[in-house]
Design an enzyme around this catalytic site. Structure first.
Site, PDB file in Angstrom:
ATOM      1  CB  SER A  11      -0.867  -0.001   1.259  1.00 51.89           C
ATOM      2  OG  SER A  11      -1.330   1.309   1.511  1.00 51.89           O
ATOM      3  CG  HIS A  36      -4.001  -2.129  -1.028  1.00 53.31           C
ATOM      4  ND1 HIS A  36      -5.082  -2.976  -1.085  1.00 53.31           N
ATOM      5  CD2 HIS A  36      -4.254  -1.259  -0.009  1.00 53.31           C
ATOM      6  CE1 HIS A  36      -5.957  -2.635  -0.152  1.00 53.31           C
ATOM      7  NE2 HIS A  36      -5.478  -1.596   0.513  1.00 53.31           N
ATOM      8  CG  ASP A  38      -5.172   2.012   1.296  1.00 47.70           C
ATOM      9  OD1 ASP A  38      -6.027   1.124   1.381  1.00 47.70           O
ATOM     10  OD2 ASP A  38      -3.969   1.841   1.587  1.00 47.70           O
ATOM     11  CG  MET A  40      -9.044   6.445   2.748  1.00 41.30           C
ATOM     12  SD  MET A  40      -8.169   6.696   4.299  1.00 41.30           S
ATOM     13  CE  MET A  40      -6.996   5.341   4.245  1.00 41.30           C
ATOM     14  CG  HIS A  70      -9.100  -0.806   0.630  1.00 40.72           C
ATOM     15  ND1 HIS A  70      -8.386  -0.835   1.808  1.00 40.72           N
ATOM     16  CD2 HIS A  70     -10.392  -1.091   0.972  1.00 40.72           C
ATOM     17  CE1 HIS A  70      -9.204  -1.096   2.812  1.00 40.72           C
ATOM     18  NE2 HIS A  70     -10.427  -1.251   2.332  1.00 40.72           N
ATOM     19  CG  MET A  72     -11.306   2.087   3.017  1.00 39.35           C
ATOM     20  SD  MET A  72      -9.693   2.344   3.786  1.00 39.35           S
ATOM     21  CE  MET A  72      -8.688   2.537   2.326  1.00 39.35           C
ATOM     22  CG  MET A 141     -10.669  -3.797   6.326  1.00 39.55           C
ATOM     23  SD  MET A 141      -9.221  -3.319   5.359  1.00 39.55           S
ATOM     24  CE  MET A 141      -8.439  -2.100   6.445  1.00 39.55           C
ATOM     25  N   GLY A 146      -8.784   3.613   7.590  1.00 39.32           N
ATOM     26  CA  GLY A 146      -8.640   5.066   7.703  1.00 39.32           C
ATOM     27  C   GLY A 146      -7.196   5.540   7.747  1.00 39.32           C
ATOM     28  CG  PHE A 147      -5.653   7.087  10.050  1.00 46.22           C
ATOM     29  CD1 PHE A 147      -5.224   8.321   9.588  1.00 46.22           C
ATOM     30  CD2 PHE A 147      -6.935   6.971  10.593  1.00 46.22           C
ATOM     31  CE1 PHE A 147      -6.048   9.443   9.684  1.00 46.22           C
ATOM     32  CE2 PHE A 147      -7.768   8.090  10.692  1.00 46.22           C
ATOM     33  CZ  PHE A 147      -7.316   9.327  10.234  1.00 46.22           C
ATOM     34  N   GLY A 148      -2.807   4.316   7.902  1.00 47.93           N
ATOM     35  CA  GLY A 148      -1.739   3.314   7.890  1.00 47.93           C
ATOM     36  C   GLY A 148      -1.041   3.286   9.234  1.00 47.93           C
ATOM     37  N   GLY A 149      -0.215   2.283   9.428  1.00 46.96           N
ATOM     38  CA  GLY A 149       0.638   2.228  10.602  1.00 46.96           C
ATOM     39  C   GLY A 149      -0.046   1.835  11.892  1.00 46.96           C
ATOM     40  CG  ASP A 175      -5.417  -3.327   3.870  1.00 46.20           C
ATOM     41  OD1 ASP A 175      -4.289  -2.935   4.224  1.00 46.20           O
ATOM     42  OD2 ASP A 175      -6.264  -2.582   3.332  1.00 46.20           O
ATOM     43  N   GLY A 176      -3.822  -4.251   6.863  1.00 48.58           N
ATOM     44  CA  GLY A 176      -3.769  -3.429   8.068  1.00 48.58           C
ATOM     45  C   GLY A 176      -2.777  -3.979   9.078  1.00 48.58           C
ATOM     46  N   GLY A 177      -1.650  -3.287   9.217  1.00 52.84           N
ATOM     47  CA  GLY A 177      -0.654  -3.695  10.211  1.00 52.84           C
ATOM     48  C   GLY A 177       0.058  -4.999   9.895  1.00 52.84           C
ATOM     49  N   GLY A 197       1.686  -2.028   4.167  1.00 56.32           N
ATOM     50  CA  GLY A 197       2.010  -0.628   3.919  1.00 56.32           C
ATOM     51  C   GLY A 197       3.319  -0.229   4.555  1.00 56.32           C
TER      52      GLY A 197
HETATM   53  C1  DX5 Z   1      -6.002   1.296   6.181  1.00 52.40           C
HETATM   54  C2  DX5 Z   1      -5.585   0.893   4.786  1.00 52.40           C
HETATM   55  C3  DX5 Z   1      -4.433  -0.069   4.706  1.00 52.40           C
HETATM   56  C4  DX5 Z   1      -3.194   0.378   5.412  1.00 52.40           C
HETATM   57  C5  DX5 Z   1      -1.983  -0.445   5.112  1.00 52.40           C
HETATM   58  O1  DX5 Z   1      -7.129   2.072   6.105  1.00 52.40           O
HETATM   59  O2  DX5 Z   1      -6.669   0.283   4.126  1.00 52.40           O
HETATM   60  O3  DX5 Z   1      -4.198  -0.413   3.343  1.00 52.40           O
HETATM   61  O4  DX5 Z   1      -2.879   1.693   5.142  1.00 52.40           O
HETATM   62  O5  DX5 Z   1      -0.909   0.117   5.779  1.00 52.40           O
HETATM   63  P1  DX5 Z   1      -0.264  -0.575   7.078  1.00 52.40           P
HETATM   64  O6  DX5 Z   1       0.317  -1.877   6.588  1.00 52.40           O
HETATM   65  O7  DX5 Z   1       0.731   0.402   7.519  1.00 52.40           O
HETATM   66  O8  DX5 Z   1      -1.370  -0.789   8.053  1.00 52.40           O
HETATM   67 ZN    ZN Z   2      -6.204  -0.734   2.268  1.00 57.49          ZN
END
Ligand code: DX5
Ligand code: ZN
Length: 226
Positions: A11, A36, A38, A40, A70, A72, A141, A146-149, A175-177, A197
């Site tokens: 991502s 990927h 994202d 939003m 993706h 959102m 998910m 909403g946010f990476g990391g 997807d996510g973390g 990501g």
């Molecule tokens: C969250 C996103 C993810 C995310 C991936 O809303 O859909 O794609 O940013 O990043 P990491 O791997 O840092 O969670």
């Molecule tokens: Zn995503």
């Protein structure tokens, strides 16, 4: 051998988006199977990213990479045509805000894209079950979108396990973390499409991280098929 393929999709959410085209090329060169992206809308999630014009620019710079958006967004139906026109290959949307999921799936397919259905951590599998036959992929998910990391939610692996038991050939995405510290859990639960990501972007050697994620998933797929 199982018919499932392992695919790793970084991502770019937490990349330096002022250099997005270069980042995308760098990730493809590092072994990404797909990108990927994202999207939003500030309504479905409390963050805003980018839309079809941006994706189209990336596509012009990277003609051959596979792009997953993706979505959102509160109204995924609204962006189908524009994303298809921008060169998106897979359109993955959240089912939570959608009234007629079947109709949106049909429109995505008619627009020439693969259909992905995404579930928030709080959404049970029962909400999506009847649509699995008309989807190409289910995205579980592992953070609140909403946010990476953010921190990976282990409890979501129950959904992945259930799906893999019921649907041996379904593309199941997480997807996510997700990163080297938890890829074994994802792989053992049965995920074969992996989004990562910050673990990839922040690494001094993205190729190394992508290879590690891929090898871990591939050895699980192999174990399941022998
Ligand atoms: C969250 C996103 C993810 C995310 C991936 O809303 O859909 O794609 O940013 O990043 P990491 O791997 O840092 O969670
Ligand atoms: Zn995503």
């Amino acid at each position: 051998m199982s018919g499932l393929r392992c695919q790793i999709g970084p991502s770019v959410l937490n990349a330096d988006l002022s250099m997005a085209a270069g980042e995308v090329s760098r990730l493809v060169a590092a072994g990404a199977d797909f990108l990927h992206l994202d999207v939003m809308d500030g309504h479905f999630v409390p963050n805003l990213t980018f839309g079809p014009p941006f994706v189209k620019c990336l596509r012009n710079n990277t003609p051959h990479a596979l792009f997953e958006t993706h979505m959102m967004v509160s109204n995924p139906e609204q962006w189908i045509e524009a994303m298809a026109d921008a060169g998106v290959n897979q359109y993955t949307f959240h089912i939570e805000p959608v009234k007629d999921i079947e109709a949106v799936c049909r429109k995505v397919r008619e627009a020439g894209m693969r259909v992905g259905l995404a579930l928030n951590p709080g959404t049970p599998i029962s909400a999506v079950e009847e649509y699995i036959p008309i989807a190409d992929l289910i995205l579980v998910m592992t953070v609140q979108p909403g946010f990476g990391g953010q921190k990976f939610m282990h409890d979501q692996m129950e959904k992945v396990k259930w799906l893999r038991n019921q649907y041996p050939l379904l593309d199941i995405e997480v997807d996510g973390g997700v990163g080297p510290s938890n890829i074994s859990c994802c792989a053992e639960a049965g995920a074969n499409v992996i989004v990562s990501g910050t673990a990839v972007i922040n690494s001094p050697d993205p190729a190394d991280v992508i290879a590690l994620l891929k090898n871990t998933v591939e050895s699980s797929l192999h174990k399941c098929s022998v």
